[in-house]
Write a protein that holds these residues in place. Structure first.
Motif, short mmCIF file in Angstrom:
data_model
loop_
_atom_site.label_atom_id
_atom_site.label_comp_id
_atom_site.label_asym_id
_atom_site.label_seq_id
_atom_site.Cartn_x
_atom_site.Cartn_y
_atom_site.Cartn_z
N PHE A 1 2.89 6.12 75.57
CA PHE A 1 3.67 5.62 74.43
C PHE A 1 2.83 5.63 73.15
CE2 PHE A 1 6.35 3.24 77.69
CZ PHE A 1 7.39 4.14 77.60
N GLN A 2 1.53 5.29 73.30
CA GLN A 2 0.64 5.34 72.14
C GLN A 2 0.47 6.79 71.67
OE1 GLN A 2 0.27 3.60 74.83
NE2 GLN A 2 -0.49 1.53 74.38
N PHE A 3 0.38 7.71 72.63
CA PHE A 3 0.28 9.14 72.31
C PHE A 3 1.50 9.60 71.49
CE2 PHE A 3 1.48 13.50 73.33
CZ PHE A 3 0.31 14.21 73.09
N ILE A 4 2.69 9.24 72.00
CA ILE A 4 3.94 9.62 71.32
C ILE A 4 4.01 8.97 69.94
CG2 ILE A 4 6.47 9.44 71.40
CD1 ILE A 4 6.17 9.51 74.51
N VAL B 1 16.26 0.75 74.16
CA VAL B 1 15.31 -0.14 73.47
C VAL B 1 14.06 -0.39 74.32
CG1 VAL B 1 17.05 -1.24 72.01
CG2 VAL B 1 16.48 -2.29 74.21
N LEU B 2 14.22 -0.40 75.63
CA LEU B 2 13.05 -0.56 76.50
C LEU B 2 12.09 0.61 76.37
CD1 LEU B 2 14.68 -2.11 79.68
CD2 LEU B 2 12.88 -3.15 78.32
N LEU B 3 12.60 1.79 76.03
CA LEU B 3 11.76 2.97 75.85
C LEU B 3 11.18 3.04 74.43
CD1 LEU B 3 14.00 5.63 77.64
CD2 LEU B 3 11.81 4.75 78.46
N GLU C 1 -4.73 11.57 69.19
CA GLU C 1 -3.78 10.92 70.11
C GLU C 1 -4.13 11.14 71.58
OE1 GLU C 1 -1.65 14.60 68.34
OE2 GLU C 1 -3.09 13.08 67.72
N ARG C 2 -4.81 12.25 71.89
CA ARG C 2 -5.15 12.54 73.29
C ARG C 2 -6.12 11.52 73.87
NH1 ARG C 2 -3.12 17.32 74.76
NH2 ARG C 2 -2.49 18.77 73.12
N ALA D 1 3.29 0.17 69.09
CA ALA D 1 2.05 0.95 68.99
C ALA D 1 1.87 1.50 67.58
CB ALA D 1 2.07 2.08 70.01
N ILE D 2 2.93 2.04 66.99
CA ILE D 2 2.86 2.60 65.62
C ILE D 2 2.50 1.51 64.60
CG2 ILE D 2 4.22 3.59 63.72
CD1 ILE D 2 5.81 5.16 65.76
#
Length: 431
Positions: free
Chosen positions: A75-78, A114-116, A214-215, A123-124
């Motif tokens: 999720f942090q990556f996305i 919303v859970l996704l 991000e990786r 994170a953003i």
């Protein structure tokens, strides 16, 4: 007498939830227990009839799935990828996440969406060091509006569609999507006007964001692959719900079980169960029971019958009264029992007027009910499942918002949404 006792218990419990002086789950459960002791509710009936186990099972399954997936860092990556794509501009990020939430809520359901989206949002905002509240509020609003557009987006629509086989997926799309899109655009503009001062870009933080790799945030590649595979299969299962005839709750809990079975070591399973927002789960159980008490004494049915009686069989009056009535009811109590009560009443009204339940005049009542019940969910923090879930996830991150804080944003948007729906129903069906 029991009707008044039930109403007093509900109002006092509701007032304590609004005050936020005591944990809302504890208060909701206490109100439910008092109704049992007062003889309003039978505890067996509560478990068998009033607590919506499908909703709770869906929540638990998705919370486990998302919790395990979140551990991998995907999720942090996305989040970083998405933020980089719009150059770290908070306004653009809000627009992208809101559109993503609205579309996801229309194609899946607003709870799953919303859970996704919320973990990505948090994170953003953490990376950009900005307040997540405008983004989370926008996602709540977008999820309820997006869910209005299709047969599968929101529980009231699923219930109306199940009771009326002639109201197909395409029928919902053709009749509700046009006004839903307009309401969504207007709501985004209102959100911008409310939060524009908090959405100003910070050049220093934008530069810092663009320098991130991000990786580096991916912590477990193997678990990430397994998580994304099972999460994707679960989402496909939701989308094929009408074809495979398996409840969304069963699909979600199956996905969670498979991911724990094939993705985690035995000692990590307990941590997966820790990702369940138990406060939210117990709050839903208490709220379902409280509203069940109002159903048990016939209060919801009496109000619905009174409203329809006032119309005296006039379709124009009935449709607009159902729109506003279901909108207000959805904001203050759970929309599911209200819609469950309204469905047989509308069918009875059709019979009394000598009209078929699938006739055009009666279809207008179904569309009014769907619009009111779904859009009214934005009125208060407990107006819809998505609201409660996002508020719970935000509180867990230490970024929670109060009932009143939500009301200041949600109530004006709900009133404008219902007013636009009113004009739409009148111009398209009644003129």
């Amino acid at each position: 007498m029991l009707t008044w006792i039930a109403l007093i218990i509900f109002i006092v419990t509701y007032a304590l939830i609004i005050s936020e002086k005591v944990n809302r789950a504890v208060i909701a459960l206490l109100g439910a227990v008092i109704m049992v002791f007062a003889g309003i509710l039978d505890v067996h009936k509560v478990f068998q009839q009033y607590i919506e186990w499908e909703t709770i099972t869906l929540l638990i399954g998705m919370m486990i799935l998302v919790g395990i997936t979140n551990q991998t860092g995907v999720f942090q990556f996305i989040a970083i990828r998405a933020a980089k794509a719009v150059k770290g501009d908070p306004l653009r990020i809000l627009l992208v996440l809101s559109v993503l939430t609205a579309v996801g809520s229309a194609l899946l359901d607003n709870v799953t969406t919303v859970l996704l989206v919320v973990p990505i949002t948090i994170a953003i905002t953490r990376i950009l060091e900005i307040n997540p509240t405008p983004f989370l509020m926008s996602e709540i609003i977008a999820s309820n509006i997006g869910g209005t557009a299709t047969l599968i987006g929101d529980p009231p629509n699923i219930m109306i569609g199940s009771a009326n086989p002639h109201l197909t997926f395409n029928a919902f799309l053709l009749n509700l999507a046009p006004i839903t899109i307009l309401i969504f655009v207007v709501s985004l503009f209102m959100l911008y006007m409310m939060y524009r001062k908090q959405l100003r870009p910070n050049p220093a933080l934008q530069t810092k964001l663009l320098e991130l790799n991000e990786r580096e945030y991916i912590k477990d590649k193997l678990l990430m692959k397994k998580s994304l595979l099972i999460l994707s299969l679960t989402i496909i299962g939701f989308m094929l719900h009408a074809i495979i005839h398996v409840d969304a709750a069963v699909i979600a809990i199956t996905g969670a079980i498979l991911l724990m079975l094939f993705g985690l070591k035995e000692h990590d399973v307990e941590q997966a169960f820790d990702s369940i927002e138990w406060v939210t789960i117990f709050f839903f159980a208490g709220l379902f029971s409280l509203v069940g008490g109002l159903q048990e004494v016939g209060l919801i049915k009496a109000l619905a019958m009174k409203a329809l009686a006032v119309t005296e069989g006039d379709i124009t009056t009935a449709s607009l009264l159902i729109l506003w009535g279901s909108g207000i009811a959805s904001a203050t109590i759970d929309n599911i029992p209200f819609v469950a009560t309204m469905i047989p009443l509308i069918k009875d009204m059709a019979e009394g007027l000598g009209l078929a339940v699938d006739s055009e005049p009666i279809n207008i009542l179904w569309w009014s009910l769907a619009l009111g019940a779904c859009l009214g969910g934005n009125g208060t923090i407990i107006g819809a499942s998505a609201n409660v879930i996002v508020a719970g996830l935000a509180a867990k991150e230490g970024k929670g918002f109060s009932y009143i804080e939500f009301l200041k944003v949600g109530a004006p948007i709900t009133l404008v949404s219902l007013a636009l729906a009113h004009v739409y129903v009148y111009l398209r069906y009644l003129l």
